[in-house]
Design an enzyme around this catalytic site. Structure first.
Site, mmCIF file in Angstrom:
data_model
loop_
_atom_site.group_PDB
_atom_site.id
_atom_site.type_symbol
_atom_site.label_atom_id
_atom_site.label_comp_id
_atom_site.label_asym_id
_atom_site.label_seq_id
_atom_site.Cartn_x
_atom_site.Cartn_y
_atom_site.Cartn_z
ATOM 1 N N GLU A 539 0.803 -1.224 0.000
ATOM 2 C CA GLU A 539 0.000 0.000 0.000
ATOM 3 C C GLU A 539 0.842 1.285 0.000
ATOM 4 O OE1 GLU A 539 -0.668 -2.692 1.757
ATOM 5 O OE2 GLU A 539 -2.614 -3.292 0.969
ATOM 6 N N HIS A 606 -12.581 -5.747 7.792
ATOM 7 C CA HIS A 606 -13.301 -5.461 6.548
ATOM 8 C C HIS A 606 -14.517 -4.595 6.797
ATOM 9 C CE1 HIS A 606 -10.847 -8.929 5.460
ATOM 10 N NE2 HIS A 606 -10.793 -8.351 4.294
#
Ligand SMILES: Cc1ncc(C[n+]2csc(CCOP(=O)(O)OP(=O)(O)O)c2C)c(N)n1
Ligand SMILES: [Mg+2]
Length: 817
Positions: A539, A606
Site C-alpha cells: 500500500e 473489513h
C-alpha cells in the site's frame, strides 16, 4: 590516465575545460563544506534553531549532479546540499536563509522557512499554480524528515518516465517528459535502508522496471547506531544481491563505490545514468566509506559514539581531502610530452579555499542581514506605536518597560514583537484613544500576515482548487433504468479513461479482474495494462506511485483495496502527500486521487471506519465519503477538474445496491465541502455520512410512526466540511443535533460536533444537549450480529433520538425503558 567523461561532454573536452570543470567541482565541495561548518556555528550561537548538514557526502554528490539532466527528478534526504548546489538550485546565501527560516519564498526557495534546513525542493509550478516546463529544469521533489519516506514517491517519479515513453496519447505532454528519458534519482542514508518502505520500494521498482537510480550514502552509522545493528552483514549491497538483474530477468544493476573516489564515482554515475535512462533498468549505487565530520546534527557530538580509530579513519578518508590529494597528484602529458597539471601547486588550492571562506562568510552575513533587517523593521514599527500609546496611557511606565525590553533584544524574532504588543494592549483595555486602535490594527495585520507566512497553502489556493469546481447534476433519461451501483462506477471510470489520457488506475486486483467489486470490469482490456493495472500488495508504494506520477503531470487514481488497509499507506499520505503543498509554500503539487472502499461489511478488518484517525492525520488531503456510487463517481469527476489530492471512500456494501443510471458519465460532478439534506424534518438534525446514512433513513421512517420528524444531513465531505455552513441552518430550525457515525466514540463524530457547535456557532440554537452516536470502541466483530452489536443500528438511532425527545417532552414521548 584518469578519465573524466561526463555525460554531457564526452568528447573533445579540452584540457582547460577539463581542468576548470574539476576545479569548479572542488570549489562547490568546499563551499558546501564551509556552509556546514559555519552552519553548525550559527546554531550553536543561537542564530538558528537546528542544523543537519551534508559534510562528508560532498564528492559523491558532485558525481550524481554530473549525470543529472534537465527533466530528471531527485527524491532524497537532508544530506544533499552539495548536489543541490552543483545543479545550481541552492546558493550559499539560500542555504543560510533556510537555516534562519526566512519566510520569503523568493529568498528561501526550499520552503519559505517552513522546513528545517537540509530539506530541499525546486519549484514545479508558476505563481498561478499551473505547471512549469519540468523538462527544461532540474527537479527535486520536496524532502521530508521521516527516514526512507522519500522512497515511495521515488517509485512514482521513475514510473512516470515509463508511462510517458510507452503511451502515444501522452506525447503531447512535452512539459513533463521527453519520451520518458528522465531518470528519478533517490538518495538515502545507510541506516534508513532498515525501514520497511525502503525494501518495499526497491522491490516495487524492480517489478515495474523503471528508470530509478538509488544512491545509498553509507557512513556506517545512523546517528549513534552502528551498521551492525542496522543491516544484515553490515552491507546493503550484499543483501540486495538477489535483486541483481540477470540475462533474462528483471532486476537491478548494482554498483559499489567508495565515497572519496572522485574518478570512480563519476564513472559509476555515468554508467548508471545511461543504463537507467536508455533501458529503464533501475540501478543501486552503494556509496561506501563515507564520513560525517561534524557528526549527525547540531544536537550532539559524534565523539560520544565513534571510537578514536573511527574518528581517525574518517579524517583520513574525508572525501574533499582525498579529492584535493588527487588534484595535486594529477599529472598528464600532452601530445608534445609537456606535463599537464590541474593546479600549479598547493598555493593555488589554498587561494581557492581562502576565496571560498570569504564567499561563504559573506553569503552568511547577507542572509542574516536580509532575515534580521526585515524583523527589525517590524520591531521599529511596533516600538514607535508603543511609545505613542504610552504617552496617552495611565499605564505609561508599564508600556515603556515593555517597549524597552523589546528594543533591547539583539536578535528579535516575530514572537517577541507580537507577544510584547499583545501584552501592551492589556494595559490600555479600559482606555480609548486613536493610538490604541493603531496598535490593535498592527496586531491584527501582523497576525494576518503570519497566517500567510506560516499557515497558507494547506490545500490548493489556485483557480483549480477542488472546492471551486461547480456542481453538475447527473442527467437521467426517461427510461429511469436502475443498475447495480458498481455499474455506475464502472461506466464513469470508462468515461474518465476516455476523456483524460493522463489518468491511470492501479491497485491490488484493479487490473485483470477490474477490482474486487468490478468497478473497473473490462477496462484493462479496453485501455491496456498501463492505464488500468494490477500492483503488488504494497500500500505505501501504491500511494508513492501515485504521488510521484502526479508530481509529473499525470492524473493517477491509486486504489487501496480496503479502507482498513489504508493504515499501511497512511504514513506516506500523512507525511508526504498531505504536506506537499504546505511544505513547498505551494510550489509543488501532487493532485493524486486515492480510491478505497470501506465502512460496513464484515469483521475486524473489513468493516472498519477509522475516520477520526484518518482525518486528523491527513489535513491537506480532501476526505470524501459519498453515500452511493453516483455521488462517488461525481467526486472523481470533480477532482479531475481540480488540482487537490483527495481520498474517496466508497461504501463497501453499496456496489450491489440499485441506483439510477445517469447518461452524462465523466461530466456530472459532486461538489466538495457541500452537505446535502436528504430528508427534511423539523424535530432534530441528524448528521451522518456513508453507509450509516441508510440506517439513519430506516430509523427516520420508524420515528415518523411515533411522531418524530428528523432532518437528515449527508455531509458527503469530511475534509473540508460544509464550507457554506449549511448544517447550522438546519440546527437553527430543529434546535436539536445528533451526529451518527460508525467510527469509535470521540472519533469523526467529535470532529463534526466541534465543527457544528463551535466553528458554525451551533450551540446557540440548541434546546437539547448535542449528542453523538458512534460504534463501540473496539473493532467491529464478524457476522451480522457482530455488526449489530458493534455499530450503531437502526434501533440505536431510533432510541437515541427518542430519548432526546423524551427528555424535552416527557409526557408526549414516554420513556421506553
Ligand atoms: C521514521 C524516523 N525515525 C527516526 C528518525 C530520526 N532520525 C533522523 S536521521 C536518523 C538516522 C539516519 O541515518 P542514515 O540513514 O544512515 O543517514 P545519515 O544521517 O547517516 O546520513 C534518525 C534515526 C526520523 N527522522 N524518522
Ligand atoms: Mg548513515
Amino acid at each position: 590516465m584518469p578519465k573524466l567523461a561526463t555525460e554531457s561532454k564526452t568528447s573533445n573536452l579540452s584540457f582547460n575545460d577539463f581542468k576548470s570543470e574539476i576545479l569548479n567541482d572542488y570549489k562547490i565541495a568546499r563551499i558546501s563544506r564551509e556552509c556546514s561548518l559555519l552552519g553548525r556555528r550559527e546554531v550553536l550561537t543561537g542564530k538558528a534553531k537546528f542544523g543537519i548538514f551534508g559534510d562528508g557526502k560532498e564528492v559523491p554528490q558532485l558525481a550524481m549532479a554530473k549525470a543529472f539532466r534537465n527533466g530528471d527528478f531527485r527524491s532524497g534526504y537532508y544530506r544533499d546540499q552539495t548536489f543541490m548546489m552543483a545543479i545550481g538550485e541552492l546558493s550559499a546565501q539560500q542555504f543560510f536563509a533556510g537555516l534562519y527560516a526566512h519566510t520569503d519564498i523568493k529568498i528561501e526557495p526550499m520552503s519559505a522557512g517552513r522546513q528545517m534546513g537540509g530539506h530541499f525542493a525546486t519549484h514545479s509550478v508558476h505563481e498561478d499554480g499551473s505547471w512549469k516546463n519540468l523538462t527544461t529544469q532540474k527537479n527535486s521533489s520536496a524532502d521530508i524528515s521521516p527516514t526512507a519516506a522519500q522512497m515511495p514517491r521515488l517509485v512514482g517519479l521513475a514510473q512516470a518516465s515509463k508511462v510517458y515513453r510507452n503511451s502515444n496519447d501522452l506525447h503531447h505532454h512535452t512539459k513533463f517528459s521527453n519520451n520518458g528519458n528522465e531518470v528519478a534519482w533517490g538518495t538515502i542514508g545507510n541506516a534508513s535502508t532498515s525501514e520497511g518502505v525502503f525494501f518495499e520500494s526497491i522491490n516495487a521498482a524492480g517489478v515495474l522496471e523503471i528508470p530509478m537510480v538509488m544512491s545509498i550514502w553509507d557512513d556506517e552509522y545512523g546517528i549513534s547506531v552502528h551498521a551492525k545493528h542496522q543491516t544484515t552483514k553490515e552491507s546493503i549491497s550484499e543483501i540486495l544481491k538477489g535483486f541483481q538483474k540477470e540475462k533474462h530477468t528483471n532486476g537491478y544493476e548494482i554498483f559499489v563505490v567508495n565515497g572519496w573516489d572522485y574518478v570512480q564515482l563519476i564513472d559509476v554515475y555515468t554508467k548508471a545514468s545511461k543504463i537507467a535512462r536508455e533501458q529503464h533498468v533501475p540501478v543501486i549505487i552503494h556509496v561506501k566509506e563515507v564520513t560525517q565530520p561534524q557528526g549527525h546534527s547540531t544536537s550532539g557530538s559524534h565523539e560520544r559514539y565513534k571510537n578514536i580509530e573511527r574518528l581517525k579513519w574518517e579524517k583520513e578518508h574525508d572525501c574533499i581531502e582525498k579529492m584535493r590529494e588527487w588534484i595535486l597528484d594529477f599529472e598528464l602529458e600532452d601530445g608534445d610530452g609537456n606535463p599537464l597539471k590541474l593546479v600549479s601547486g598547493k598555493e593555488e588550492l589554498i587561494a581557492l579555499e581562502k576565496e571560498v571562506k570569504k564567499e561563504v562568510s559573506a553569503a552568511k552575513r547577507n542572509a542574516w542581514s536580509a532575515f534580521i533587517n526585515e524583523i527589525k523593521l517590524e520591531v521599529t514599527t511596533a516600538s514607535r506605536l508603543l511609545e505613542k500609546m504610552a504617552l496617552k496611557s495611565s499605564n505609561k511606565n508599564f508600556i515603556i518597560k515593555l517597549k524597552n525590553d523589546l528594543t533591547s533584544i539583539v536578535e528579535p524574532i516575530r514572537k517577541d514583537i507580537l507577544s510584547t504588543s499583545r501584552k501592551a494592549l492589556r494595559y490600555v483595555k479600559d482606555e480609548s484613544f486613536s493610538e490604541k486602535i493603531e496598535l490593535q490594527k498592527f496586531i491584527m495585520n501582523s497576525i494576518n500576515d503570519a497566517a500567510l507566512k506560516y499557515s497558507s497553502h494547506l490545500s490548493s489556493e489556485t483557480n483549480a482548487a477542488a472546492i471551486k469546481i461547480a456542481e453538475i447534476l447527473p442527467i437521467y433519461n426517461s427510461q429511469n433504468k436502475t443498475v447495480d451501483g458498481r455499474i455506475v462506477m464502472r461506466d464513469n471510470f470508462d468515461a474518465i479513461l476516455k476523456k483524460y489520457p493522463e489518468v491511470l488506475i492501479f491497485g491490488e486486483d484493479a487490473g485483470q479482474i477490474g477490482d474486487v467489486n468490478q468497478g473497473l470490469e473490462g477496462l484493462q482490456e479496453k485501455y491496456g495494462n498501463q492505464r488500468v493495472s494490477d500492483t503488488g500488495i504494497r500500500e505505501a508504494t501504491i500511494i508513492g506511485q501515485g504521488i510521484g506520477m502526479a508530481m509529473r503531470g499525470l492524473r493517477p487514481i491509486a486504489e487501496i483495496q480496503y479502507l482498513d488497509y489504508l493504515l499501511y499507506a497512511l504514513q506516506i499520505m500523512s507525511d508526504d502527500l498531505a504536506t506537499l503543498r504546505y511544505r513547498t509554500f505551494g510550489k509543488q503539487k501532487a493532485p493524486l486521487i486515492i480510491r478505497t472502499r470501506g465502512h460496513r461489511l464484515e469483521g475486524i478488518w473489513h468493516s472498519g471506519s477509522p475516520m477520526g484517525g484518518i482525518i486528523h492525520n491527513i489535513r491537506g488531503i480532501h476526505v470524501l465519503v459519498p453515500r452511493n456510487m453516483t455521488k462517488a463517481a461525481g467526486f472523481y469527476n470533480t477532482l479531475l477538474r481540480g488540482d487537490d489530492p483527495a481520498l474517496i471512500i466508497e461504501c463497501l456494501n453499496g456496489y450491489r445496491l440499485k441506483e439510477q443510471l445517469p447518461i452524462n458519465f465523466g461530466e456530472f460532478t459532486t461538489p466538495i465541502g457541500v452537505i446535502e439534506i436528504i430528508k427534511k424534518g423539523k424535530d432534530m438534525t441528524v448528521v451522518s455520512y456513508g453507509s450509516t446514512l441508510r440506517i439513519v433513513q430506516e430509523a427516520a421512517v420508524e420515528l415518523l410512526l411515533v411522531g418524530i420528524d428528523i432532518e437528515i444531513i449527508d455531509i458527503q465531505s469530511l475534509l473540508p466540511f460544509d464550507i457554506n455552513h449549511d448544517t447550522v441552518k438546519s440546527v437553527a430550525k430543529t434546535n436539536r443535533l445528533l451526529i451518527v457515525d460508525e467510527d469509535v466514540p470521540g472519533g469523526a463524530s467529535a470532529y463534526l460536533l466541534q465543527e457544528i457547535i463551535e466553528t458554525q456557532d451551533g450551540y446557540q440554537y440548541l434546546d437539547s444537549k448535542p449528542a453523538t452516536l458512534s460504534a463501540k470502541a473496539h473493532r467491529p466483530a464478524y457476522g451480522s450480529d457482530g455488526d449489530y452489536f458493534s455499530k450503531p443500528s437502526a434501533e440505536d438511532i431510533f432510541e437515541k433520538v427518542y430519548e432526546m425527545m423524551h427528555e424535552a417532552y416527557p409526557t408526549k414521548f414516554k420513556s421506553l425503558y
